[in-house]
Design an enzyme around this catalytic site. Sequence first.
Site, short mmCIF file in Angstrom:
data_model
loop_
_atom_site.label_atom_id
_atom_site.label_comp_id
_atom_site.label_asym_id
_atom_site.label_seq_id
_atom_site.Cartn_x
_atom_site.Cartn_y
_atom_site.Cartn_z
N LYS A 175 0.88 -1.10 0.01
CA LYS A 175 -0.07 0.00 0.05
C LYS A 175 0.86 1.34 -0.09
O LYS A 175 1.78 1.34 0.95
CB LYS A 175 -0.88 0.00 1.15
CG LYS A 175 -1.79 1.31 1.33
CD LYS A 175 -2.61 1.06 2.37
CE LYS A 175 -3.45 2.55 2.83
NZ LYS A 175 -4.25 2.61 3.97
N ASP A 192 -2.46 10.38 3.85
CA ASP A 192 -3.96 9.77 4.10
C ASP A 192 -4.59 10.77 4.87
O ASP A 192 -4.73 10.69 6.14
CB ASP A 192 -4.11 8.34 4.50
CG ASP A 192 -5.55 7.77 4.82
OD1 ASP A 192 -6.40 8.69 4.31
OD2 ASP A 192 -5.68 6.91 5.17
N LYS A 203 -10.25 12.69 8.22
CA LYS A 203 -9.76 12.32 9.83
C LYS A 203 -9.60 13.65 10.51
O LYS A 203 -9.51 14.66 10.31
CB LYS A 203 -8.25 11.75 9.39
CG LYS A 203 -8.15 10.42 8.73
CD LYS A 203 -6.88 10.15 8.71
CE LYS A 203 -6.64 8.59 8.18
NZ LYS A 203 -7.60 7.34 8.88
N ASP A 222 1.60 6.12 5.66
CA ASP A 222 0.59 5.39 5.12
C ASP A 222 0.93 4.34 3.95
O ASP A 222 0.29 3.80 3.08
CB ASP A 222 -0.73 5.97 4.87
CG ASP A 222 -2.03 5.29 5.16
OD1 ASP A 222 -1.98 4.03 5.64
OD2 ASP A 222 -3.09 5.41 4.38
N ASP A 265 -12.16 7.26 3.35
CA ASP A 265 -10.99 7.01 4.48
C ASP A 265 -10.73 5.48 4.34
O ASP A 265 -9.59 5.01 4.80
CB ASP A 265 -11.28 7.43 5.91
CG ASP A 265 -10.08 7.53 6.52
OD1 ASP A 265 -9.01 7.50 6.06
OD2 ASP A 265 -10.12 7.72 7.73
N GLU A 290 -9.32 3.98 1.91
CA GLU A 290 -8.95 4.06 0.58
C GLU A 290 -7.94 3.18 0.28
O GLU A 290 -7.71 2.62 -0.82
CB GLU A 290 -8.36 5.51 0.21
CG GLU A 290 -6.82 5.41 0.94
CD GLU A 290 -6.78 5.35 2.32
OE1 GLU A 290 -7.71 5.34 3.05
OE2 GLU A 290 -5.66 5.01 2.64
N ARG A 338 -7.87 -0.22 0.61
CA ARG A 338 -8.40 -1.36 0.12
C ARG A 338 -8.85 -1.11 -1.37
O ARG A 338 -8.95 -1.89 -2.16
CB ARG A 338 -9.69 -1.94 0.72
CG ARG A 338 -10.64 -0.94 0.92
CD ARG A 338 -11.63 -1.44 2.27
NE ARG A 338 -11.10 -0.89 3.42
CZ ARG A 338 -11.85 -1.02 4.46
NH1 ARG A 338 -13.07 -1.81 4.60
NH2 ARG A 338 -11.09 -0.81 5.65
N1 BES Z 1 -4.73 4.47 6.96
C1 BES Z 1 -5.59 4.23 7.43
C2 BES Z 1 -5.49 3.19 8.67
C3 BES Z 1 -4.62 3.48 10.00
C4 BES Z 1 -5.23 4.17 11.00
C5 BES Z 1 -3.49 3.05 10.25
C6 BES Z 1 -4.71 4.90 12.04
C7 BES Z 1 -2.92 3.31 11.41
C8 BES Z 1 -3.60 4.35 12.30
C9 BES Z 1 -6.80 3.64 6.66
O1 BES Z 1 -6.62 4.12 5.41
C10 BES Z 1 -8.08 4.07 7.24
O2 BES Z 1 -8.36 5.43 7.44
N2 BES Z 1 -8.82 3.31 7.60
C11 BES Z 1 -10.04 3.36 8.25
C12 BES Z 1 -10.87 2.40 7.76
C13 BES Z 1 -12.48 2.69 8.14
C14 BES Z 1 -12.96 3.95 7.42
C15 BES Z 1 -13.44 1.73 7.88
C16 BES Z 1 -9.98 3.08 9.71
O3 BES Z 1 -9.24 2.29 10.16
O4 BES Z 1 -10.49 4.08 10.33
ZN ZN Z 2 -4.84 4.73 4.70
MN MN Z 3 -7.67 6.00 5.30
#
Ligand code: BES
Ligand code: ZN
Ligand code: MN
Length: 481
Positions: free
Chosen positions: A251, A256, A263, A274, A333, A335, A337
């Site tokens: 990834k 992000d 966020k 990220d 968010d 993104e 996947r």
């Molecule tokens: N890059 C983030 C995941 C992440 C968050 C990694 C905090 C490390 C610390 C990812 O893109 C993301 O934002 N995931 C969301 C998914 C949700 C919207 C279903 C998440 O984990 O909040």
């Molecule tokens: Zn992310």
């Molecule tokens: Mn994200």
Amino acid sequence: MNFQLKTLGLAAAERSACDLLVVLFAEGQATAQDKISLLLAQALKAGDAEAKAGKTLFVYRPAGLAAQRLVLAGIGAASAAEVRKAVAAAMGQAQALKVKRLLLCFASTPDAAALRAAVTTVADASYVYTHTHSKPQPRTLQAVTVGVPESRGLKPAFARATATVAGVELAKEWANRPGNHATPTHLAAAARQLADGERIRAEVLGPREVAKLGMGAFMAVAQGSEQPLRFIVLRYNGAAKSVAPTVLVGKGITFDSGGISIKPAPEMDEMKFDMSGAASVLGVFRALAELRPALNVVGLIPACENLLDGRSVKPGDVVTSMSGQTIEILNTDAEGRLILCDALTYAERFKPRAVIDIATLTGACVIALGAVRSGLFSADDALAGALGRAGEAAQDLCWRMPLDDEYAEGLKSRFADVANVAGRPGGSITAAKFLQRFAGKLPWAHLDIAGTAWRGGAAKGATGRPVGLLLEYLLGPEAVR
Ligand code: BES
Ligand code: ZN
Ligand code: MN
């Protein structure tokens, strides 16, 4: 950093000049008549030294030794985990004392995994980030000699260890670089730099090629950014063309923000990390370049930013992935996947023996497993087993998570084939279930490194994980002497 492996018993170690000598001794270490062994025997008898891993005894200007300082460090039963603990403790002292020349001596010859743990732990503790400082502080530790009573059988293990260090450090370097110094274009340049015109080749696709491939999910994420997306294809060819490659998918979200589903502000800077999955793929290729093993590996990195703009993808938008499946983007968010699913479809063309994606995918994985183990998801027991064992051997741990179909229920959409999010419960698993749809029949595994790829707080910085795990998996278990 300069690492050297030497045949060096404790009797010879007493004559070796260095800023710090660390002696690693196990439980029931046989006593000999050299100065260090005698000192150790006395300290053990007095209860000042202990063989338990993590216990250390510091001696300043030890009598009769050429070393300026000595640390006696217990390593318990000499497992890789114990050696890591012991060397980390000793390195705390080495760093505080600004040690330049370190001599690390095993009282008894270690196995391959324990030797590797020693080398990687020293490197880990002494790494410094410099890229965006105006007056970079150079790394204090300059030369490390690892002494073992018998070095011959350990040469391959040592080579693997130092190559792992080079790979981990490249991964740390790129993950640590701020978003404006590590754009998709910068990552592509880093990949090109790894190409040697021989075993390693790099190919970089831009927006036009990616559109032609039909990567609608990847493009949707990238469309809110001024930085053009890059799809990086790295190839390592060390075996015959007929040998199926392992495909690593990293990834590469270089920042992000969450997109329109923005966020919260606190700690949003950490979303520069990220692209740690992408960085780990670069790191693996760096090590392959050094070790030149007889296998084939493909590295795929979808790289882009996830930002807000008038052109950004919006919650509710439906996009068509390269696989043909339509996706309702309920949360911009989620993104990771979206860029990975198109890369997984692209991976099919290599007819791989295995596909492993590596992603800082979900905050839910941080809640589930913390910073100790990465999340491992795979329906393939053999692949999951091999990755689990590789993690143990490399001391770069992971933990298998479930993939029951019931977890995919929440991904149902009324407006597309699949939604990109389900509810909050089991968030790391529903993300994996989304990816699994796109991995199709490929032998696939997913590593969620959201909790392990970097540390926050005062010691903020990339860890270089899971380069160690991936290399161990690719190269296979090392013969124990
Ligand atoms: N890059 C983030 C995941 C992440 C968050 C990694 C905090 C490390 C610390 C990812 O893109 C993301 O934002 N995931 C969301 C998914 C949700 C919207 C279903 C998440 O984990 O909040
Ligand atoms: Zn992310
Ligand atoms: Mn994200």
